[in-house]
Design a protein around this motif. Structure first.
Motif, PDB file in Angstrom:
ATOM      1  N   MET B   1       0.821  -1.211   0.000  1.00 46.42           N
ATOM      2  CA  MET B   1       0.000   0.000   0.000  1.00 46.42           C
ATOM      3  C   MET B   1       0.856   1.264   0.000  1.00 46.42           C
ATOM      4  O   MET B   1       0.393   2.365  -0.116  1.00 46.42           O
ATOM      5  CB  MET B   1      -0.950   0.002   1.194  1.00 46.42           C
ATOM      6  CG  MET B   1      -0.306   0.150   2.543  1.00 46.42           C
ATOM      7  SD  MET B   1      -1.567   0.242   3.815  1.00 46.42           S
ATOM      8  CE  MET B   1      -2.447   1.738   3.368  1.00 46.42           C
ATOM      9  N   ALA B   2       2.174   1.043   0.148  1.00 43.03           N
ATOM     10  CA  ALA B   2       3.027   2.212   0.259  1.00 43.03           C
ATOM     11  C   ALA B   2       3.399   2.773  -1.111  1.00 43.03           C
ATOM     12  O   ALA B   2       3.572   3.970  -1.261  1.00 43.03           O
ATOM     13  CB  ALA B   2       4.305   1.851   1.009  1.00 43.03           C
ATOM     14  N   GLY B   3       3.484   1.895  -2.085  1.00 41.56           N
ATOM     15  CA  GLY B   3       4.062   2.241  -3.367  1.00 41.56           C
ATOM     16  C   GLY B   3       3.519   3.496  -4.003  1.00 41.56           C
ATOM     17  O   GLY B   3       4.287   4.387  -4.395  1.00 41.56           O
ATOM     18  N   HIS B   4       2.200   3.620  -4.085  1.00 41.54           N
ATOM     19  CA  HIS B   4       1.626   4.715  -4.845  1.00 41.54           C
ATOM     20  C   HIS B   4       1.827   6.065  -4.173  1.00 41.54           C
ATOM     21  O   HIS B   4       1.624   7.094  -4.793  1.00 41.54           O
ATOM     22  CB  HIS B   4       0.149   4.458  -5.112  1.00 41.54           C
ATOM     23  CG  HIS B   4      -0.693   4.597  -3.886  1.00 41.54           C
ATOM     24  ND1 HIS B   4      -0.812   3.596  -2.968  1.00 41.54           N
ATOM     25  CD2 HIS B   4      -1.443   5.622  -3.431  1.00 41.54           C
ATOM     26  CE1 HIS B   4      -1.600   3.990  -1.989  1.00 41.54           C
ATOM     27  NE2 HIS B   4      -1.991   5.215  -2.240  1.00 41.54           N
ATOM     28  N   VAL B 161       5.882  26.182   8.036  1.00 42.12           N
ATOM     29  CA  VAL B 161       5.681  25.547   6.734  1.00 42.12           C
ATOM     30  C   VAL B 161       7.027  25.213   6.096  1.00 42.12           C
ATOM     31  O   VAL B 161       7.859  26.094   5.877  1.00 42.12           O
ATOM     32  CB  VAL B 161       4.875  26.475   5.801  1.00 42.12           C
ATOM     33  CG1 VAL B 161       4.752  25.856   4.414  1.00 42.12           C
ATOM     34  CG2 VAL B 161       3.498  26.731   6.386  1.00 42.12           C
ATOM     35  N   LEU B 162       7.213  23.928   5.810  1.00 44.86           N
ATOM     36  CA  LEU B 162       8.396  23.486   5.086  1.00 44.86           C
ATOM     37  C   LEU B 162       8.198  23.838   3.616  1.00 44.86           C
ATOM     38  O   LEU B 162       7.183  23.488   3.022  1.00 44.86           O
ATOM     39  CB  LEU B 162       8.571  21.973   5.211  1.00 44.86           C
ATOM     40  CG  LEU B 162       9.077  21.407   6.534  1.00 44.86           C
ATOM     41  CD1 LEU B 162       8.843  19.915   6.580  1.00 44.86           C
ATOM     42  CD2 LEU B 162      10.545  21.710   6.729  1.00 44.86           C
ATOM     43  N   ASP B 163       9.166  24.561   3.053  1.00 44.39           N
ATOM     44  CA  ASP B 163       9.047  24.943   1.652  1.00 44.39           C
ATOM     45  C   ASP B 163      10.361  24.645   0.946  1.00 44.39           C
ATOM     46  O   ASP B 163      11.351  25.320   1.209  1.00 44.39           O
ATOM     47  CB  ASP B 163       8.701  26.435   1.573  1.00 44.39           C
ATOM     48  CG  ASP B 163       8.468  26.881   0.144  1.00 44.39           C
ATOM     49  OD1 ASP B 163       8.205  26.004  -0.701  1.00 44.39           O
ATOM     50  OD2 ASP B 163       8.575  28.091  -0.113  1.00 44.39           O
ATOM     51  N   PRO B 164      10.449  23.652   0.085  1.00 45.31           N
ATOM     52  CA  PRO B 164       9.375  22.797  -0.402  1.00 45.31           C
ATOM     53  C   PRO B 164       8.822  21.854   0.675  1.00 45.31           C
ATOM     54  O   PRO B 164       9.528  21.557   1.634  1.00 45.31           O
ATOM     55  CB  PRO B 164      10.078  21.983  -1.498  1.00 45.31           C
ATOM     56  CG  PRO B 164      11.514  21.955  -1.104  1.00 45.31           C
ATOM     57  CD  PRO B 164      11.764  23.276  -0.456  1.00 45.31           C
ATOM     58  N   PRO B 165       7.565  21.389   0.489  1.00 45.73           N
ATOM     59  CA  PRO B 165       6.955  20.503   1.480  1.00 45.73           C
ATOM     60  C   PRO B 165       7.682  19.159   1.574  1.00 45.73           C
ATOM     61  O   PRO B 165       8.337  18.749   0.617  1.00 45.73           O
ATOM     62  CB  PRO B 165       5.529  20.291   0.958  1.00 45.73           C
ATOM     63  CG  PRO B 165       5.380  21.085  -0.268  1.00 45.73           C
ATOM     64  CD  PRO B 165       6.680  21.670  -0.649  1.00 45.73           C
ATOM     65  N   ALA B 166       7.533  18.509   2.735  1.00 48.82           N
ATOM     66  CA  ALA B 166       8.097  17.168   2.904  1.00 48.82           C
ATOM     67  C   ALA B 166       7.373  16.209   1.968  1.00 48.82           C
ATOM     68  O   ALA B 166       6.171  16.359   1.722  1.00 48.82           O
ATOM     69  CB  ALA B 166       7.927  16.722   4.350  1.00 48.82           C
ATOM     70  N   THR B 167       8.102  15.243   1.452  1.00 57.53           N
ATOM     71  CA  THR B 167       7.446  14.229   0.615  1.00 57.53           C
ATOM     72  C   THR B 167       7.453  12.891   1.337  1.00 57.53           C
ATOM     73  O   THR B 167       8.278  12.644   2.224  1.00 57.53           O
ATOM     74  CB  THR B 167       8.136  14.093  -0.753  1.00 57.53           C
ATOM     75  OG1 THR B 167       9.506  13.800  -0.536  1.00 57.53           O
ATOM     76  CG2 THR B 167       7.985  15.360  -1.573  1.00 57.53           C
ATOM     77  N   LEU B 168       6.526  12.059   0.916  1.00 60.45           N
ATOM     78  CA  LEU B 168       6.307  10.789   1.594  1.00 60.45           C
ATOM     79  C   LEU B 168       6.960   9.673   0.787  1.00 60.45           C
ATOM     80  O   LEU B 168       6.697   9.526  -0.403  1.00 60.45           O
ATOM     81  CB  LEU B 168       4.796  10.574   1.686  1.00 60.45           C
ATOM     82  CG  LEU B 168       4.278   9.552   2.679  1.00 60.45           C
ATOM     83  CD1 LEU B 168       4.779   9.869   4.074  1.00 60.45           C
ATOM     84  CD2 LEU B 168       2.766   9.564   2.646  1.00 60.45           C
ATOM     85  N   VAL B 169       7.808   8.885   1.439  1.00 61.43           N
ATOM     86  CA  VAL B 169       8.381   7.720   0.761  1.00 61.43           C
ATOM     87  C   VAL B 169       7.447   6.533   0.929  1.00 61.43           C
ATOM     88  O   VAL B 169       7.101   5.846  -0.022  1.00 61.43           O
ATOM     89  CB  VAL B 169       9.781   7.389   1.339  1.00 61.43           C
ATOM     90  CG1 VAL B 169      10.359   6.167   0.651  1.00 61.43           C
ATOM     91  CG2 VAL B 169      10.686   8.589   1.182  1.00 61.43           C
ATOM     92  N   ASP B 170       7.046   6.305   2.157  1.00 63.79           N
ATOM     93  CA  ASP B 170       6.017   5.281   2.374  1.00 63.79           C
ATOM     94  C   ASP B 170       5.279   5.566   3.666  1.00 63.79           C
ATOM     95  O   ASP B 170       5.741   6.335   4.507  1.00 63.79           O
ATOM     96  CB  ASP B 170       6.600   3.866   2.376  1.00 63.79           C
ATOM     97  CG  ASP B 170       7.653   3.691   3.450  1.00 63.79           C
ATOM     98  OD1 ASP B 170       7.452   4.168   4.576  1.00 63.79           O
ATOM     99  OD2 ASP B 170       8.688   3.066   3.163  1.00 63.79           O
ATOM    100  N   LEU B 171       4.116   4.949   3.783  1.00 65.28           N
ATOM    101  CA  LEU B 171       3.280   5.123   4.975  1.00 65.28           C
ATOM    102  C   LEU B 171       2.449   3.859   5.084  1.00 65.28           C
ATOM    103  O   LEU B 171       1.784   3.465   4.119  1.00 65.28           O
ATOM    104  CB  LEU B 171       2.373   6.349   4.796  1.00 65.28           C
ATOM    105  CG  LEU B 171       1.496   6.735   5.989  1.00 65.28           C
ATOM    106  CD1 LEU B 171       2.351   7.237   7.148  1.00 65.28           C
ATOM    107  CD2 LEU B 171       0.494   7.819   5.595  1.00 65.28           C
ATOM    108  N   MET B 172       2.516   3.219   6.223  1.00 65.96           N
ATOM    109  CA  MET B 172       1.770   1.958   6.383  1.00 65.96           C
ATOM    110  C   MET B 172       1.377   1.782   7.839  1.00 65.96           C
ATOM    111  O   MET B 172       1.955   2.419   8.720  1.00 65.96           O
ATOM    112  CB  MET B 172       2.644   0.788   5.932  1.00 65.96           C
ATOM    113  CG  MET B 172       3.889   0.599   6.776  1.00 65.96           C
ATOM    114  SD  MET B 172       4.950  -0.713   6.154  1.00 65.96           S
ATOM    115  CE  MET B 172       5.948   0.186   4.999  1.00 65.96           C
ATOM    116  N   PRO B 173       0.410   0.893   8.093  1.00 66.73           N
ATOM    117  CA  PRO B 173       0.081   0.605   9.487  1.00 66.73           C
ATOM    118  C   PRO B 173       1.315   0.069  10.204  1.00 66.73           C
ATOM    119  O   PRO B 173       2.085  -0.705   9.615  1.00 66.73           O
ATOM    120  CB  PRO B 173      -0.990  -0.495   9.388  1.00 66.73           C
ATOM    121  CG  PRO B 173      -1.574  -0.330   8.029  1.00 66.73           C
ATOM    122  CD  PRO B 173      -0.461   0.159   7.159  1.00 66.73           C
ATOM    123  N   ALA B 174       1.508   0.491  11.441  1.00 70.84           N
ATOM    124  CA  ALA B 174       2.682   0.071  12.202  1.00 70.84           C
ATOM    125  C   ALA B 174       2.739  -1.446  12.324  1.00 70.84           C
ATOM    126  O   ALA B 174       3.811  -2.038  12.372  1.00 70.84           O
ATOM    127  CB  ALA B 174       2.666   0.727  13.582  1.00 70.84           C
TER     128      ALA B 174
END
Lengths: 315, 337
Positions: B1-4, B161-174
């Motif tokens: 579920m992290a890929g996209h 505000v972080l500029d540029p914004p932080a990007t997400l590499v992955d996010l999943m249930p712990a």
């Protein structure tokens, strides 16, 4: 407030002032709690269900017979995903609105018609043991159209205020609309998530715990106590649940009237004992909250009891 | 579920406010009996806790105790009982105006900026490492119309505000991120943290997992000592948000702290959530964010942009509530008659 209720409150207040709190245990005999037992049972609830905590409330309303930091129990932000009033399908059959209390403006409109009289036992303001199984027997159906309660003319229209200081912060990292239901077009399908603060106080007169409800709507705005009645089982909304001053907090709150609590708890304790289970007083609030769940079936407060309610005699 | 999610902007769910009736009662009596027309800002305390139910987020809650008491002002901070796990105290400031006009004409941008400056200062001086609750300061503006018992108010939860914004590499249930042994140990360590009155209301912390899957929860100030031991390290925080794909608001200033203090480009974080009062790794999230350190962030003097005025039903507008029913003496007299 009805006159008889006022008289009773005055009487109750006087009795509470002149009599001392219960000190001798009558838990098994009468289903009631002494002050010490209430604190013991509350400590156990807080340790097993940590969403509950003790609070001290308004200093001016503090009860001398309870420890200052353990005046009452509270669990906040408890979800209530549907209206108990609309779950109870049988009440819709009659339809129409029935004014149940003509005495004054405090009367409630029974928006789902008069409760049917049949198939309830003689003792119908006393939740029976059967009602405790309510959740298994009555599967939840879809939510029919919603009665939004009377429009409160004093609530200012938001639209009046949004021009002068409407400010738009543009920020790509802010999730737009944390308001869950905003885009839902079909009113019938709106997830009407309310949240509740549920508190338990010790009622010195009835010597039992007493439950109080403070409701918030989908955008976390305080609900008028009358609207809270939509989340009360309709058997109780017009009888056992009343709107009164909270003993430790400011304002009017809905409360499950404790006049029959002792009797119901006694009944539950008797049933347990007949099954050979010796009830323990520190489990009192778990049993109590299980029975209160029949009054407020859709408010999902925690009373998980994955342990014995008492010491079983065959252990 | 992290890929996209790879490379997408990390989007945070905003804090939500909930005001207990008792707060407005005490504000009214403070105003009538003590403050009068004094418009000085009042220090207040808000309370929050990790999300404890999969369907609803937790709020920043204001209670009567959030305000200083009328009689003995000095004891009000002491009275803010520490150690209640369901009430982690957060510092805030209240600007209560005397008229609706001055409420509307308050300079909201500079008020927000002033609070953001405090957070920025606490990050640069290191105070926020010692007392992490300082990262979630909030601001409340209000007008109490005591003739009609109407209260107009607006919360802000300032974030840098972080500029540029932080990007997400992955996010999943712990629960997916950790092995079974790790998950068990992380849950136990978090529950212990939450059960101790010394740490129950410390909302930002480190989760360190050793090669034997044993987890410990540590204070932020132990970050340096954690660098040498070679253990897996997560930046944990009490997440009030319940959403499965978004971390809650407190992570924003946390990332700012991590970026400024420790100069990390990649941050693995734990959105700590509970179910029925216990660690719930199924609803807790583990994610990895990439930060590009914005220009000027090393410089204490250059305050970054800040946002955070609360949304109300999707729009940034103030709220109002009428308490005439429970506060208006004439109405109370009628209903009691």
């Amino acid at each position: 407030m009805v006159l008889s209720q006022k008289l009773h409150d005055a009487f109750k207040g006087t009795v509470e002032r002149i009599t001392g709190p219960r000190t001798v245990s009558a838990f098994k005999e009468k289903g009631v709690l002494s002050v010490t037992e209430f604190v013991v049972a509350g400590d156990n609830l807080v340790s097993k269900c940590p969403t509950w905590s003790w609070e001290s409330g308004e200093p001016s309303k503090r009860k001398p017979y309870l420890p200052p930091e353990k005046q009452f129990l509270i669990t906040r932000n408890v979800p209530c995903l549907r209206r108990a009033a609309s779950v109870e399908e049988e009440y819709e059959a009659a339809g129409g609105e029935v004014l149940l209390d003509g005495e004054d403006n405090d009367g409630w409109l029974a928006t789902h018609g008069k409760p049917k009289d049949n198939k309830h036992d003689e003792d119908d303001d006393l939740p029976s043991m059967e009602i405790l199984e309510i959740s298994q027997k009555n599967p939840i159906r879809s939510i029919p159209s919603y009665f939004g309660g009377e429009e409160e003319e004093d609530i200012p229209d938001m639209a009046e205020y949004d021009e002068p200081d409407n400010l738009i912060e543009t920020d790509p990292a802010t999730l737009q609309s944390t308001y869950l239901v905003a885009e839902e077009p079909d009113e019938d399908n709106i997830l009407r998530t309310r949240t509740y603060d549920v508190s338990i106080t010790y009622d010195k007169y009835y010597q039992t715990p007493r439950v109080w409800l403070t409701g918030y709507d989908e955008s976390k705005m305080l609900l008028q106590p009358e609207l809270v009645l939509e989340d009360v089982s309709q058997d109780h909304a017009h009888k056992t649940v009343t709107i009164e001053d909270h003993p430790h907090l400011p304002g009017k709150h809905a409360s499950v009237h404790p006049c029959r609590h002792g009797a119901v708890m006694k009944k539950i304790i008797d049933v347990l004992m007949s099954r050979g289970v010796e009830p323990e007083v520190d489990k009192y609030l778990f049993l109590f909250l299980k029975f209160v769940a029949s009054v407020i079936p859709t408010i999902e407060y925690d009373y998980t009891m994955d342990f014995d309610v008492g010491s079983s005699s065959n252990r | 579920m992290a890929g996209h999610d790879s490379g997408s902007i990390l989007v945070f769910a905003q804090f939500q406010s909930a005001v207990d009736e008792g707060f407005w009662h005490r504000l009214s009596s403070l105003k009538l009996n003590k403050l009068g027309i004094d418009e000085s800002p009042i220090p207040i305390t808000g309370y929050y806790a990790p999300c404890s139910h999969p369907q609803v987020s937790n709020n920043l809650t204001l209670l009567a105790q959030s305000l200083p008491s009328e009689s003995n002002e000095q004891s009000s901070t002491a009275a803010t009982s520490r150690g209640n796990r369901n009430r982690c105290p957060i510092r805030g400031i209240l600007y209560n105006t005397n008229t609706i006009e001055s409420f509307h004409t308050l300079d909201k941008k500079s008020l927000l900026r002033a609070e953001a400056k405090k957070i920025w200062d606490d990050i640069h001086t290191g105070r926020a490492v010692e007392d992490s609750a300082l990262l979630s300061r909030f601001l409340l503006i209000s007008f109490a119309d005591l003739k009609k018992w109407n209260f107009h108010y607006w919360f802000a939860f300032p974030v840098l505000v972080l500029d540029p914004p932080a990007t997400l590499v992955d996010l999943m249930p712990a629960s997916q991120y950790f092995s079974l042994e790790e998950a068990e140990s992380v849950s136990a360590a978090c529950n212990e943290w939450r059960n101790s009155s010394l740490t129950a209301d410390v909302p930002f912390f480190l989760v360190s997992t050793d090669p034997n899957s044993h987890a410990t929860v540590k204070h932020l100030k132990d970050w340096e000592t954690c660098q040498s031991d070679g253990h897996k390290l997560l930046f944990g925080f009490y997440d009030p948000c319940h959403l499965p794909h978004n971390p809650g608001w407190p992570l924003r200033n946390y990332l700012a702290l991590i970026c400024v203090r420790w100069n990390l480009k990649s941050v693995r974080f734990l959105c700590y959530r509970e179910s029925r009062g216990f660690a719930d790794l199924g609803s807790s999230l583990v994610g990895e964010a990439l930060i590009t350190v914005p220009q000027g962030w090393r410089d204490h003097q250059s305050l970054p942009n800040a946002v955070g005025w609360e949304h109300n039903k999707g729009r940034q507008v103030p709220r109002s509530i009428s308490l005439a029913k429970s506060m208006d003496p004439t109405r109370l007299a009628i209903s009691a008659a």
